[in-house]
Design an enzyme around this catalytic site. Structure first.
Site, mmCIF file in Angstrom:
data_model
loop_
_atom_site.group_PDB
_atom_site.id
_atom_site.type_symbol
_atom_site.label_atom_id
_atom_site.label_comp_id
_atom_site.label_asym_id
_atom_site.label_seq_id
_atom_site.Cartn_x
_atom_site.Cartn_y
_atom_site.Cartn_z
ATOM 1 N N HIS A 331 77.884 69.526 99.095
ATOM 2 C CA HIS A 331 78.696 69.430 98.018
ATOM 3 C C HIS A 331 78.413 70.277 97.000
ATOM 4 O O HIS A 331 77.320 70.669 96.836
ATOM 5 C CB HIS A 331 78.576 67.938 97.328
ATOM 6 C CG HIS A 331 79.132 67.567 96.244
ATOM 7 N ND1 HIS A 331 80.647 67.811 96.459
ATOM 8 C CD2 HIS A 331 78.913 66.930 95.339
ATOM 9 C CE1 HIS A 331 81.059 67.338 95.037
ATOM 10 N NE2 HIS A 331 80.295 66.754 94.555
ATOM 11 N N ASP A 354 80.730 67.780 87.265
ATOM 12 C CA ASP A 354 81.254 67.728 88.547
ATOM 13 C C ASP A 354 82.747 67.233 88.430
ATOM 14 O O ASP A 354 83.304 66.244 88.083
ATOM 15 C CB ASP A 354 80.493 66.826 89.555
ATOM 16 C CG ASP A 354 80.772 66.877 91.032
ATOM 17 O OD1 ASP A 354 82.037 67.609 91.331
ATOM 18 O OD2 ASP A 354 80.319 66.179 91.750
ATOM 19 N N ASN A 394 68.338 62.572 95.833
ATOM 20 C CA ASN A 394 67.302 61.963 96.170
ATOM 21 C C ASN A 394 67.484 60.636 96.922
ATOM 22 O O ASN A 394 66.309 59.989 97.274
ATOM 23 C CB ASN A 394 66.786 61.285 94.775
ATOM 24 C CG ASN A 394 65.835 62.596 94.091
ATOM 25 O OD1 ASN A 394 65.116 62.895 94.680
ATOM 26 N ND2 ASN A 394 66.233 62.833 92.824
ATOM 27 N N ASP A 396 67.341 57.854 100.094
ATOM 28 C CA ASP A 396 66.750 57.969 101.222
ATOM 29 C C ASP A 396 67.935 57.637 102.194
ATOM 30 O O ASP A 396 68.944 57.002 101.851
ATOM 31 C CB ASP A 396 65.719 56.621 101.349
ATOM 32 C CG ASP A 396 64.656 57.118 100.427
ATOM 33 O OD1 ASP A 396 64.501 58.034 100.232
ATOM 34 O OD2 ASP A 396 64.050 56.195 100.235
ATOM 35 N N GLU A 446 58.584 67.690 97.091
ATOM 36 C CA GLU A 446 58.504 66.210 97.931
ATOM 37 C C GLU A 446 57.183 65.939 98.187
ATOM 38 O O GLU A 446 56.482 66.683 98.590
ATOM 39 C CB GLU A 446 59.224 66.682 99.345
ATOM 40 C CG GLU A 446 60.607 66.710 99.364
ATOM 41 C CD GLU A 446 61.686 65.340 99.119
ATOM 42 O OE1 GLU A 446 60.890 64.338 98.962
ATOM 43 O OE2 GLU A 446 62.842 65.581 99.004
ATOM 44 N N GLU A 451 56.672 64.047 92.009
ATOM 45 C CA GLU A 451 58.057 63.508 92.351
ATOM 46 C C GLU A 451 57.843 62.020 92.590
ATOM 47 O O GLU A 451 58.592 61.238 92.205
ATOM 48 C CB GLU A 451 58.013 64.096 93.767
ATOM 49 C CG GLU A 451 59.303 63.529 94.372
ATOM 50 C CD GLU A 451 59.267 62.982 95.958
ATOM 51 O OE1 GLU A 451 60.178 62.914 96.547
ATOM 52 O OE2 GLU A 451 58.171 62.721 96.176
ATOM 53 N N TYR A 541 82.838 68.378 106.828
ATOM 54 C CA TYR A 541 81.669 68.549 105.707
ATOM 55 C C TYR A 541 81.171 67.351 105.057
ATOM 56 O O TYR A 541 80.225 67.159 104.546
ATOM 57 C CB TYR A 541 81.688 69.880 104.994
ATOM 58 C CG TYR A 541 82.711 69.574 103.745
ATOM 59 C CD1 TYR A 541 81.845 69.497 102.427
ATOM 60 C CD2 TYR A 541 83.995 69.392 103.609
ATOM 61 C CE1 TYR A 541 82.585 69.099 101.226
ATOM 62 C CE2 TYR A 541 84.808 69.435 102.426
ATOM 63 C CZ TYR A 541 84.038 69.236 101.254
ATOM 64 O OH TYR A 541 84.588 68.960 100.011
#
Length: 711
Positions: A331, A354, A394, A396, A446, A451, A541
């Site tokens: 993106h 954005d 970020n 999951d 990570e 973090e 995509y």
């Protein structure tokens, strides 16, 4: 009172203004704008030469009046009246006489570094006379060269890249197969500055709000998409672009902004890289340092719970129709550089904005500016849209298998991937045609202590839900059909040391079989029986599956530390029809699920690959003379096993060749396509020729070459 007062014809009159354009524009870094008017940057002096009916005397009244908007007024902060005989104007503008010689008077004007940005009219008042010049509009821009401007950027190489460079790259593809797509920003081309001024006029910003880059960049993130304000570009991800231009067919922003300015109607069609390319043009054009940012494996987390659910069937094929959230292969958005006086200290610098319409923010499709530091540190309570940007890099990823048990759908959680989202965040390097990885500006490494602390802080502002799948129909799924233990989302290392790798043997050329392989490894003592399921699909995509191409199911036995490879081959005729019928560039998605029978451990691995294409070669001299013709050749050999139908060659070179499209018909396998154009350079310096070949089967092969134009 002057000696001659009262005699006819002796009042002081202005008979002409010289805007000293070439000198001013060179000093203000605005000499590249293709416009008759004077373009200057705020907070920096520029000179004007007045021609008068007689010499200026001490008692004469003289005032330069700069006004912005329909009805400029001092009280509104939209009219600045400058008198060289008086001290500086209250608005922070300054004026002084440099030279007063006979009928010529040379003045120096400095606008306030906090002046509203836009198009000013100038008139000169002498006593009761008012003089208005031809081409009297003066364009005032943000000034990254001025220390008192909020967009000040203290690095000449960066200013050159992020404000003055009118070409660049946008990175696309997939996380481990990144391609650079050349893009012409063209912020200095004809009508582009006027298009930006038109956007400012059409934003809901008050004129005085135009002094603030935070509000200007937020307004532009809304206006580059057409969703709620008749803005520049209409987004379209449907795969049908018949009543407009396919997003794949643009190679720059110039045509889009020129067309928009001419018709005042949204241009069809854009997808994320087109929105980001146009927003970069608008920001650089207005003087705000800006760059395109590509985030790979970008989470589109619609309810901000920092979790994206992926549903697979028993063959390991991704089920589109179930997911509300999605993961985009890439993106593209923008970073803009500015001080954040509206926030606590420490959040100056790069801010994400954005213009791709994804989510409404304060009721409008806009996003940002959100400080990168806020995203990195987990300060997601800060404006604007920091939770959304945080989730993009970020979230999951939770995999579920949907099984049919006694005619009921049962959801089985297979695994959670915590490190796959937001990788290889990329932008063009400063002063070089290379990719720079800026992931560390958006997130700490990570697994590092920072973090974990950042995640903990972010989670205190974002409420992650328990581990219940979130499908379109999740509300009607009885919870006893969900086989999952809520609680810790982190991955556990399998007892067997199980690992999966997905590879391909040869380059993935359209028309050839796709020769893929899944490697299964174990690394702990013992005998392991592993059920492997792997599938291959084509997807756009944005993660939307277009076709399922095939799958393998095998049971493998491994002892201790060992590995085995399972081939997955897809014949060309299985996928070529899909490639030809899709209007978008498709990627190859391979998903593998392994379950160890002895321990019931499950592992998922997913990878996306791009097709490979033969190159276009651009041949032209290394240098050429201003206003003297040179030829440029484009050569393409179809090394594929398939014919490329309806080939179109798109060519543009800012300052050397206006955007043009050439129909090249069908190019059979082995055939060479040669095309020649004549270019006439109109500007000095390094210029770039960009070419793109599109066809029914292959959506875009790009090439570029630089040339230096000498006097």
């Amino acid at each position: 009172m002057s000696d001659n007062a009262g005699f006819p014809g002796t009042d002081l009159k202005v008979t002409g203004i010289d805007f000293l354009k070439s000198e001013n524009c060179r000093l203000h870094h605005t000499d590249a704008y293709n416009i008759k008017n004077l373009v200057v940057r705020r907070g920096q002096p520029f000179r004007l030469q007045l021609t008068l009916s007689r010499e200026l005397k001490a008692a004469d009244k003289l005032a330069l009046r700069f006004g912005i908007g329909e009805n400029p007024m001092k009280i509104r902060g939209t009219l600045f009246s400058l008198n060289p005989r008086r001290e500086k104007d209250l608005g922070g503008w300054q004026i002084s006489i440099i030279k007063n010689d006979g009928k010529e008077c040379l003045l120096s004007v400095t606008s306030s570094p906090r002046a509203p940005v836009g198009k000013y009219t100038l008139n000169v008042k002498t006593g009761t006379n008012t003089y208005k010049a031809e081409n009297d509009a003066v364009y005032l821009l943000f000034n990254p060269w001025c220390e008192d401007d909020d967009v000040f950027l203290d690095d000449e190489a960066q200013r050159k890249e992020y404000v003055l460079n009118d070409t660049g790259y946008i990175y696309v593809g997939s996380a481990y197969s990144i391609h650079s797509r050349p893009w012409n920003f063209g912020q200095f081309e004809e009508f582009v500055l006027d298009a930006c001024m038109y956007l400012l006029d059409n934003s809901n910003l008050r004129l005085t709000s135009r002094r603030d880059p935070v509000l200007v960049s937020r307004a532009m993130s809304a206006l580059v998409n057409a969703n709620d304000d008749n803005g520049v570009l209409l987004g379209n991800w449907s795969g049908n672009y018949s009543n407009g231009t396919s997003p794949m067919d643009w190679i720059g922003s110039v045509l889009i902004l020129q067309k928009y300015y001419k018709t005042k109607q949204p241009v069809s069609f854009g997808q994320c890289w087109v929105f980001a390319g146009v927003l970069t043009t608008v920001m650089r054009c207005l003087g705000i340092p800006s760059r395109c940012i590509s985030n790979f494996n970008s989470a589109h987390d619609t309810d901000e719970n920092l979790r994206v659910d992926v549903y697979l069937n028993e063959r390991g094929e991704k089920l589109n129709w179930m997911s509300v959230d999605s993961v985009w292969n890439f993106h593209v958005w923008n970073d803009v550089w500015m001080k954040r006086e509206d926030l606590p200290a420490g959040f100056d610098g790069w801010q994400a904005i954005d213009s791709t319409p994804q989510e409404q923010s304060q009721g409008v499709f806009q996003c940002g500016p959100c400080p990168l530091k806020a995203v990195r540190d987990g300060d997601v309570y800060l404006p604007f849209d920091s939770k959304f940007v945080y989730a993009e890099v970020n979230a999951d990823k939770v995999y579920w298998i949907v099984k049919n048990v006694n005619n009921e759908e049962k959801f089985i959680k297979i695994s959670t991937e915590t490190q796959g989202i937001g990788v290889n965040i990329s932008t063009k390097a400063v002063g070089e045609d290379k990719r720079e990885d800026i992931t560390t500006l958006y997130k700490f490494p990570e697994g590092s202590r920072e973090e974990r602390e950042s995640m903990k802080k972010a989670l205190s502002f974002i409420r992650p839900s328990g581990m219940v799948p979130r499908a379109h129909f999740a509300s009607i799924v009885p919870t006893d059909n969900v086989d999952s233990r809520p609680g810790d989302l982190r991955e556990s290392v399998p007892k067997t040391g199980l690992q999966l790798e997905i590879t391909h043997k040869a380059a993935l050329y359209p028309g050839n079989p796709l020769e893929l392989a899944i490697t299964v490894k174990t690394s702990t003592p013992g005998s392991w029986t592993i059920n492997l399921t792997s599938s291959c699909q084509l997807q756009s995509y944005t993660g939307k599956v277009e076709a399922s191409l095939g799958y393998v199911k095998e049971t493998i036995k491994l002892e201790g530390t060992s590995e085995t490879q399972v081939p997955l081959t897809i014949a060309a005729d299985t996928y070529m029809k899909v490639l030809a019928s899709a209007e978008d560039e498709l990627l190859i998605l391979v998903t593998a699920i392994a379950e160890v029978q002895e321990t019931k451990e499950k592992l998922t691995k997913e990878t996306t690959m791009s097709f490979a294409y033969p190159p276009i070669t651009v041949q032209m001299p290394e240098t050429a003379k201003l206003n003297e013709d040179f030829t440029c050749d484009f050569i393409f050999k179809n090394k594929l096993n398939v014919s490329l139908d309806n080939c179109k060659l798109l060519v543009e070179g800012l300052g050397i060749f206006k955007m043009a499209a050439f129909d090249e018909g069908d190019v059979e396998p082995g055939k060479i396509l040669k095309s020649k154009i004549i270019c006439t350079p109109t500007r000095l310096g390094e210029k770039k020729m960009v070419a793109k070949l599109t066809s029914t089967q292959v959506k875009g092969i790009s090439a570029e070459k630089a040339i230096t134009i000498i006097p």
